[in-house]
Design an enzyme around this catalytic site. Sequence first.
Site, mmCIF file in Angstrom:
data_model
loop_
_atom_site.group_PDB
_atom_site.id
_atom_site.type_symbol
_atom_site.label_atom_id
_atom_site.label_comp_id
_atom_site.label_asym_id
_atom_site.label_seq_id
_atom_site.Cartn_x
_atom_site.Cartn_y
_atom_site.Cartn_z
ATOM 1 N N ARG A 1 7.391 2.917 -6.933
ATOM 2 C CA ARG A 1 7.546 4.292 -7.434
ATOM 3 C C ARG A 1 6.229 5.074 -7.417
ATOM 4 N NH1 ARG A 1 11.581 1.961 -10.573
ATOM 5 N NH2 ARG A 1 13.587 3.040 -10.404
ATOM 6 N N HIS B 1 4.218 -7.289 -4.326
ATOM 7 C CA HIS B 1 5.235 -8.099 -3.643
ATOM 8 C C HIS B 1 4.588 -9.174 -2.772
ATOM 9 C CE1 HIS B 1 7.536 -4.142 -3.992
ATOM 10 N NE2 HIS B 1 8.349 -4.995 -4.589
ATOM 11 N N HIS C 1 4.537 -3.550 -1.617
ATOM 12 C CA HIS C 1 3.125 -3.319 -1.917
ATOM 13 C C HIS C 1 2.447 -4.671 -2.153
ATOM 14 C CE1 HIS C 1 4.398 -4.057 -6.013
ATOM 15 N NE2 HIS C 1 5.224 -3.016 -5.984
ATOM 16 N N GLU C 2 1.166 -4.611 -2.482
ATOM 17 C CA GLU C 2 0.398 -5.853 -2.653
ATOM 18 C C GLU C 2 0.992 -6.753 -3.735
ATOM 19 O OE1 GLU C 2 -2.161 -7.558 -1.195
ATOM 20 O OE2 GLU C 2 -1.818 -6.177 0.472
ATOM 21 N N GLY D 1 12.281 -3.453 -1.530
ATOM 22 C CA GLY D 1 11.579 -2.909 -0.372
ATOM 23 C C GLY D 1 10.427 -1.993 -0.750
ATOM 24 N N GLN E 1 12.569 -7.283 -17.529
ATOM 25 C CA GLN E 1 13.425 -7.795 -16.449
ATOM 26 C C GLN E 1 13.228 -9.302 -16.295
ATOM 27 O OE1 GLN E 1 14.171 -5.786 -12.516
ATOM 28 N NE2 GLN E 1 12.669 -7.292 -11.817
#
Lengths: 302, 302
Positions: free
Chosen positions: B183, B33, B30-31, B27, B149
Amino acid sequence: MQICRSVEEVRRLRPAMKAMGFVPTMGFLHEGHLSLVRQAAAENDTVAVSIFVNPLQFDSAADLDHYPRAVERDLALLEKEGVDLVFLPTAELLYPPGFATRVEVGGVADRLEGPARPGHFSGVATVVAKLFNILQPQQAYFGRKDAQQCAVISRMVHDLNLPVEVVTAPTFRESDGLAASSRNARLTPAQRRQAPALYQALEAARQAFSEGERNRARLEALMTRTLAEQLGENAPDAEGRRAWETDYATIVDPDTFVPSETLGEEALALLAVRLGEVRLIDNMLLNSASISAGRDSSSPDY
Amino acid sequence: MQICRSVEEVRRLRPAMKAMGFVPTMGFLHEGHLSLVRQAAAENDTVAVSIFVNPLQFDSAADLDHYPRAVERDLALLEKEGVDLVFLPTAELLYPPGFATRVEVGGVADRLEGPARPGHFSGVATVVAKLFNILQPQQAYFGRKDAQQCAVISRMVHDLNLPVEVVTAPTFRESDGLAASSRNARLTPAQRRQAPALYQALEAARQAFSEGERNRARLEALMTRTLAEQLGENAPDAEGRRAWETDYATIVDPDTFVPSETLGEEALALLAVRLGEVRLIDNMLLNSASISAGRDSSSPDY
């Protein structure tokens, strides 16, 4: 019957196969496996079986080496049952260089067989997750002889939201009560004659429970005593090794596998006994209705 | 746009949805995502997004508490993008009482962010496996800002034979080079002005690499020096805490994340820097073609 030796072959055939029942095995098939195959066939459009002696779930290299194998005979048996697909991977296929992932189940996997066989349930959970992802069955069938394995797999399926239903089926027993197991083939004739002792110990506990015994220590002592009576003399040999050894003989909560001080209307009796080189396990659900329903009147979970 | 708050709702809607592209998020979109969502829409029949701040992947309770949230704003953004399904679970739904299973990835997960954030990758792998099993997408999209990740998830998907293709997309950067991250919202205005230092350090390494520098220690020193120049004064405050701190500034093999002594034609520069209370990470692929191709000319893997 399609025999698939690669993931790609399964992925290619799977879309045309509709609702699938899946029976994962380590081969050397016995009537217990075949009864799972028949149940899967009755409840699904298609049936898949895997044969794979999974190195990840063996805590002993000797046990892995001695695990019995008979792939050609197994394939003939499955062909006769009308199985649609057999998945026959190698260890190199499922665990290629660089493989580094494990499915770790806590809770129910941390007891009994967990500490007795370090890494065993992690190996089982990992390979079963892989097989589910490869075969994508709607239902998967497991025998209640491995009661704790059934509980670990159900826990994993639930926790990881795997889109498969775990079905557990009653333990298949020989006429003398011995639970069918591929490992039985490794017993000497003398050990084979002794092996129903496990069933007799479980039966003794079931009988006492059905007559109202609810003291866990007394039920466990009854099982231990019955094993000693049935298995007989156990003097150490020249190397100090005994002919048989009880790993555990215990009564636990059927959901958590925790030994409960006070027993209710249902409990699970579990045994692990070494006979010579072969470690056998067996279990029986104890419940207040077990007189009339007879053996294997287990709950849907075991 | 369907908003699903239970697994059953997803299972009910999924069969009608055909080929699905899936973007898992925590959630506060931002751009970065949204560019993943647009790529998923271009490459699939339907698009699903999950919004879930996954407690299992936070090694610090404070970091979890302070992670920014804006669900209503996120839903409006996704609606505007034409997303078909948003999965919005609670922690109680994904981790009910008795939950006891973890997906543990070794190898690539054991380095850098692994030891820096104990349990982080296990939490990521576990939740991503769950989300894949619930949504059953054909393709899943991840941003290369979180390069390690991406590698951990690719490893897991491969090792567990999950029937999904992992697609990684270039890092979305603000006009000053700062990698988009939820963040970033926690930075003070002064820290926000300093934050492009990470990009500048990576750029310095990329430039040197493209000019032929293959000495790992010199490239790492160049990044560390650039960070110090850009971030400026760093005297300890009254509690002895410094304004910023480099957790790591390193060059690794893009496949294994192992620092290699001799660098070849491709290497991955990685940074983790704490600015005040906020820990930022960023990375850049260094390759001999990177002069002409410009930033984000990454290999398909990062």
